[in-house]
Design an enzyme around this catalytic site. Sequence first.
Site, PDB file in Angstrom:
ATOM      1  N   GLU A   1      -1.670   2.435   8.716  1.00 25.11           N
ATOM      2  CA  GLU A   1      -2.415   3.298   9.652  1.00 25.11           C
ATOM      3  C   GLU A   1      -3.263   4.338   8.943  1.00 25.11           C
ATOM      4  OE1 GLU A   1       0.527   3.937   8.597  1.00 25.11           O
ATOM      5  OE2 GLU A   1       0.274   6.043   8.061  1.00 25.11           O
TER       6      GLU A   1
ATOM      7  N   LYS B   1       9.130   0.954  10.581  1.00 22.98           N
ATOM      8  CA  LYS B   1       9.738   1.048   9.248  1.00 22.98           C
ATOM      9  C   LYS B   1      11.256   0.990   9.365  1.00 22.98           C
ATOM     10  CE  LYS B   1       6.333   4.086   6.949  1.00 22.98           C
ATOM     11  NZ  LYS B   1       5.898   3.204   5.846  1.00 22.98           N
TER      12      LYS B   1
ATOM     13  N   ASP C   1       3.850  12.343   5.456  1.00 18.87           N
ATOM     14  CA  ASP C   1       2.682  11.472   5.501  1.00 18.87           C
ATOM     15  C   ASP C   1       1.394  12.224   5.870  1.00 18.87           C
ATOM     16  OD1 ASP C   1       1.936   8.933   4.760  1.00 18.87           O
ATOM     17  OD2 ASP C   1       2.054   8.103   6.790  1.00 18.87           O
TER      18      ASP C   1
ATOM     19  N   ARG D   1      -5.299   4.162   6.359  1.00 20.71           N
ATOM     20  CA  ARG D   1      -6.676   3.727   6.106  1.00 20.71           C
ATOM     21  C   ARG D   1      -7.488   3.697   7.396  1.00 20.71           C
ATOM     22  NH1 ARG D   1      -4.335  -1.689   3.519  1.00 20.71           N
ATOM     23  NH2 ARG D   1      -2.598  -0.263   3.147  1.00 20.71           N
TER      24      ARG D   1
ATOM     25  N   ASP E   1       5.075   9.005  10.212  1.00 24.70           N
ATOM     26  CA  ASP E   1       4.729   7.584  10.161  1.00 24.70           C
ATOM     27  C   ASP E   1       5.971   6.742  10.446  1.00 24.70           C
ATOM     28  OD1 ASP E   1       3.600   5.130   9.764  1.00 24.70           O
ATOM     29  OD2 ASP E   1       3.270   5.360   7.585  1.00 24.70           O
TER      30      ASP E   1
ATOM     31  N   ASP F   1       1.599  -0.395  10.309  1.00 24.60           N
ATOM     32  CA  ASP F   1       2.063   0.573   9.305  1.00 24.60           C
ATOM     33  C   ASP F   1       0.971   0.886   8.276  1.00 24.60           C
ATOM     34  OD1 ASP F   1       3.774   2.287   8.059  1.00 24.60           O
ATOM     35  OD2 ASP F   1       5.060   0.743   7.176  1.00 24.60           O
TER      36      ASP F   1
HETATM   37  N1  BES Z   1       2.656   6.221   4.507  1.00 21.99           N
HETATM   38  C1  BES Z   1       2.815   4.892   4.047  1.00 21.99           C
HETATM   39  C2  BES Z   1       2.760   4.773   2.529  1.00 21.99           C
HETATM   40  C3  BES Z   1       3.829   5.405   1.695  1.00 21.99           C
HETATM   41  C4  BES Z   1       5.153   5.016   1.801  1.00 21.99           C
HETATM   42  C5  BES Z   1       3.480   6.327   0.736  1.00 21.99           C
HETATM   43  C6  BES Z   1       6.103   5.587   0.984  1.00 21.99           C
HETATM   44  C7  BES Z   1       4.416   6.891  -0.091  1.00 21.99           C
HETATM   45  C8  BES Z   1       5.731   6.517   0.041  1.00 21.99           C
HETATM   46  C9  BES Z   1       1.721   4.007   4.592  1.00 21.99           C
HETATM   47  O1  BES Z   1       1.234   4.314   5.835  1.00 21.99           O
HETATM   48  C10 BES Z   1       2.315   2.641   4.675  1.00 21.99           C
HETATM   49  O2  BES Z   1       3.259   2.482   5.388  1.00 21.99           O
HETATM   50  N2  BES Z   1       1.749   1.703   3.913  1.00 21.99           N
HETATM   51  C11 BES Z   1       2.250   0.387   3.873  1.00 21.99           C
HETATM   52  C12 BES Z   1       1.063  -0.553   3.880  1.00 21.99           C
HETATM   53  C13 BES Z   1       1.397  -1.986   4.151  1.00 21.99           C
HETATM   54  C14 BES Z   1       1.881  -2.145   5.559  1.00 21.99           C
HETATM   55  C15 BES Z   1       0.174  -2.817   3.907  1.00 21.99           C
HETATM   56  C16 BES Z   1       3.052   0.200   2.592  1.00 21.99           C
HETATM   57  O3  BES Z   1       2.670   0.789   1.546  1.00 21.99           O
HETATM   58  O4  BES Z   1       4.067  -0.469   2.630  1.00 21.99           O
HETATM   59 ZN    ZN Z   2       2.333   3.434   7.445  1.00 21.59          ZN
HETATM   60 ZN    ZN Z   3       1.359   6.319   6.405  1.00 14.01          ZN
END
Ligand code: BES
Ligand code: ZN
Ligand code: ZN
Length: 455
Positions: A306, A234, A245, A308, A227, A304
Amino acid sequence: MFLTDSSITTIPLIPCLGSQLKGYLKQQPKSVKCWVRQSDFTAKEGEFCLIPNDKGEIAQVLFGIAKGTEYRWALSALAEKLPLGHYRLQSDWTKDQQQQAAIGWGLACYQFEHYKQSDRIAPSLLLEKKVKRVKAFVAAFTLVRDLVNTPAADMMPQDLAVVAKALSNTFDAKFKQIKGENLLRKNYPCIHAVGRASKHEPRLIRLRWGDTSHPKVSLIGKGVCFDTGGLDLKPSQFMRFMKKDMGGAAHVLGLAQLIMTLNLPIYLDVFISAADNAISNDAFRPGDVLHTRSGKTVEIDNTDAEGRLVLCDALTKAGESNPDLIIDFATLTGAARVAVGTEIPAFFTNNNTLSAEINQASAQAEEVVWQLPMHTPYRPYLDSDIADLLNSSPQGYGGAITAALYLNEFVDEKTSWAHFDMMAWNNRDRPGRPKGGEAMGLLAVFQLLENKYAS
Ligand code: BES
Ligand code: ZN
Ligand code: ZN
């Protein structure tokens, strides 16, 4: 790690509470009393004392336990530190406590050696009962850890498919995958959109096993192999461990292996939404509107968010065959980690009975999982001006909840569904739980399935 031949000579491992030490020493010869005292052994949790016989060989191992000790981890430090040899537990613990301790021994013997050989050879523990069960749990954790620990370059969607295929061969399950452009033809537009920028084609992987007359349980895993965040890239410190991920996919594969090994009377339908959230001139963009399998349209607020997206098409597909239960596993949000920390999986469900069943299973399995509310008053945070919904809430609060509410849009309220948002990674070393990939929530969910369908 384990031996099962009880004719082999084994060294007894003897648990001892601090308060029991005096009494124990009273019954021992003078030399043992003296040895234990001079070793400064006070039977604190984590301490152990190797006691020699008169030939200087290890004759017994005393180890400290605390009141209310977690049996699962009671032998883990020993498995990590004892000299190579054959051991057996000598205790008045119940069968179940012994089984938990044996699992913790096995989990402590885990090492990720795909890229570097370790010079530690694990000692072995005599297993007399529930051999298959103990080994099955350890093998499931090992599979999850190995998959998560493997770098993204070697664990792309096609590699997840190879693992699922191998598993289906072993257990005579049906394997199927839909990949690349075919995702569009077969109506999985979101899985395609997330993965289309990568040269490693996205895919929906499916494994079906069991007797079709049994209750159908669908497991869905987020398999984002890496990811980057996509165009909403990121920052480096947040990208560093994003090989994990695909942790949700690893969990459903580990759980499937466990279910099939222990032959649970369910009809298992496993879906893995596998994609590499990469960047190229063809990457999906903030502001794009995607069609989903359900027919709803979704405006991309953030590339990011992604997970869901890849999950929503699989949830729709799983629901089409009216399963008795759907459970998804995903490393979905950083917000869930802020809420309950990295070591507790958060879960959501659309069904109060299922919620109670999960809490009960969690207590029985002695694995904490914690429910967060599917709070529908937050649903308007996902409203879009031009599509049916946004993929993420532009206001950042309650991010784990708004992610669950997004998924909820793709599940019929009559279908029992639970969603696990977990870390799949240990940030610190603890006995039996080394830093790196980890199965989280798997024990509680397996217990749930046994309670519901096998008792
Ligand atoms: N894979 C990440 C979530 C994640 C990050 C899980 C670090 C565990 C540790 C996910 O795809 C993501 O980036 N989510 C974003 C969502 C936001 C953009 C609404 C997040 O949690 O910041
Ligand atoms: Zn993400
Ligand atoms: Zn992710």
